[in-house]
Scaffold this active site. Structure first.
Site, short mmCIF file in Angstrom:
data_model
loop_
_atom_site.label_atom_id
_atom_site.label_comp_id
_atom_site.label_asym_id
_atom_site.label_seq_id
_atom_site.Cartn_x
_atom_site.Cartn_y
_atom_site.Cartn_z
N ASN A 8 -12.99 -71.87 -59.08
CA ASN A 8 -12.20 -70.82 -58.44
C ASN A 8 -13.19 -69.83 -57.83
O ASN A 8 -13.75 -68.99 -58.54
CB ASN A 8 -11.28 -70.13 -59.45
N ARG A 90 -9.86 -74.48 -56.23
CA ARG A 90 -8.65 -73.71 -55.92
C ARG A 90 -8.79 -73.15 -54.51
O ARG A 90 -9.80 -72.54 -54.16
CB ARG A 90 -8.50 -72.55 -56.90
N HIS A 179 0.39 -68.53 -56.17
CA HIS A 179 0.35 -68.86 -57.60
C HIS A 179 1.01 -70.20 -57.90
O HIS A 179 1.44 -70.46 -59.03
CB HIS A 179 1.03 -67.78 -58.45
N ARG A 240 -0.36 -53.43 -55.32
CA ARG A 240 0.40 -53.87 -54.15
C ARG A 240 1.84 -53.34 -54.24
O ARG A 240 2.44 -53.33 -55.31
CB ARG A 240 0.42 -55.39 -54.05
N GLU A 383 -4.58 -72.73 -64.94
CA GLU A 383 -4.75 -73.25 -63.59
C GLU A 383 -5.93 -74.21 -63.50
O GLU A 383 -5.89 -75.19 -62.74
CB GLU A 383 -4.91 -72.09 -62.62
#
Length: 399
Positions: A8, A90, A179, A240, A383
């Site tokens: 990642n 990823r 995601h 955010r 993940e």
């Protein structure tokens, strides 16, 4: 026995996990931090828990990969590079080009770089990590696993915006979500926990962290999701804003005398959300502590976050025509006892009942009472394992 490494890569970071496959055993993990920035460091952990930290200048991702591989040899985690037979990367944005993971070749790498408009902070860094591994280990199976690909099954009614259709045709203006690797993984784990085929379940997965997204999963596929064209949309997040009236954005730009829209995007991405509401911190733990002490802004920030989550759950359950289970995952979802409690306590219309004792525990589990009409689960996301499984899938296709 094969070894597959999951990568990642961020703009200044590179995280990894090395697995023995198909046993899915983690034999090493770690991260390179502050690549190209003063204070570069590398941390690596072995299966027995031994941790090594190295602080030295690391100019770029190629140096980071080289250091990582050297340490795997030095610590006797691998005997030589040939033990690593596959690498999974990823990649955040796959657009409409990649509805599935992809075996990386020159064209795939070019496409990833060309899609940087959809994820300007992520795709270039992902591509840099791919190039670095390709240079040092050019012959191993190399797979790109896209965050957006799981959402490639969204129906038109859920991915199109109500704007002139030509903007979608010409510019790809649509919902892509994010995601996806996490949502796919925890949905599969939920089906195992519930001992039912995933295709028979209506699930809502809550990936709640610094960035948060909520996904409706119907017939084993992503049916709707909260993040949109970019990861800015959806619920309130750490920094955010989540969903916001576009007219308000224009209004604020005029009031603040902002000419460059990128400056406004910076405010919405980096200075809003829990941080903007509380004026204290982007970290939910700090805000919960302040709320407990009676800080009104912190209380409101928590209320808005919980309300956002509940609204999406209600909407998605209605869209799917029912609800069998809810999954909490990621940093907040896995670790925040009070947020899980506040959310489930708002779901009385579904006859959802939380077991307070189970909610206090850790690990993969049900947290609902026996007579709850829907199953409520906490499932730690993984993940990296999902990425390693994708590499394994492609390797079997090659054989």
């Amino acid at each position: 026995m094969e070894k597959i490494i999951a990568i990642n890569a961020g703009s200044s970071t590179l995280k990894f996990k090395l697995f023995e496959m198909p046993e899915e055993k983690v034999i090493s993990s770690g991260a390179v931090d502050r690549i190209g920035i003063p204070g570069s460091n590398f941390t690596i952990k072995t299966a027995d828990g031994h941790k090594t930290k190295i602080e030295q200048p690391i100019k770029n991702h190629e140096e980071a990969v080289d250091l990582l591989l050297q340490q795997l040899l030095k610590l006797d985690i691998i005997k030589d590079y040939h033990e690593i037979t596959g690498v999974g990367h990823r990649v955040v944005a796959g657009g409409e080009i990649f509805q599935d993971s992809a075996l990386i070749n020159d064209q795939v790498l070019k496409d990833i770089e060309d899609l940087k408009e959809y994820a300007p902070l992520h795709n270039p860094a992902n591509a840099t990590g791919i190039r670095a591994f390709k240079k040092i280990l050019p012959d191993i199976t190399s797979v790109a696993v896209f965050d957006t690909s799981f959402h490639g099954t969204l129906p038109e009614k859920n991915y199109l915006y109500s704007i002139p259709y030509e903007y979608y045709e010409k510019y790809g203006a649509r919902k892509y979500g994010a995601h996806g690797t996490s949502h796919r993984y925890v949905a599969g784990q939920a089906a195992k926990l519930m001992q039912k085929p995933l295709e028979d379940l209506k699930l809502i997965t809550l990936h709640l962290g610094a960035g948060s997204s909520i996904t409706a999963i119907k017939d084993g596929k992503s049916f709707d999701t909260s993040m949109g064209f970019t990861p800015l949309a959806g619920i309130t997040m750490a920094t955010r804003s989540g969903d916001i009236d576009v007219s308000l954005v224009v209004y604020l730009m005029e009031k603040l005398n902002i000419k460059d829209p990128r400056k406004m995007l910076e405010i919405l991405n980096e200075k809003s959300g829990l941080l903007g509401l509380s004026q204290l911190s982007p970290d939910l733990r700090d805000i919960l502590d302040a709320a407990d002490d009676g800080n009104h802004r912190a209380e409101v920030a928590v209320d808005i976050l919980v309300n956002d989550i509940v609204k999406y759950i209600g909407s998605y359950a209605t869209e799917m025509g029912g609800l069998d289970g809810i999954v909490f995952t990621a940093g907040i979802g896995e670790n925040s006892v009070p947020i899980r409690q506040k959310v489930v306590n708002r779901l009385g219309i579904f006859n959802a009942k939380l077991d307070d004792e189970l909610n206090q525990q850790r690990g993969e589990r049900f947290i609902n009472q026996a007579d709850s009409a829907i199953k409520i689960m906490v499932i730690p996301t993984n993940e990296e394992l999902a990425i390693a499984r994708e590499v394994e899938r492609f390797k079997k296709m090659e054989d």
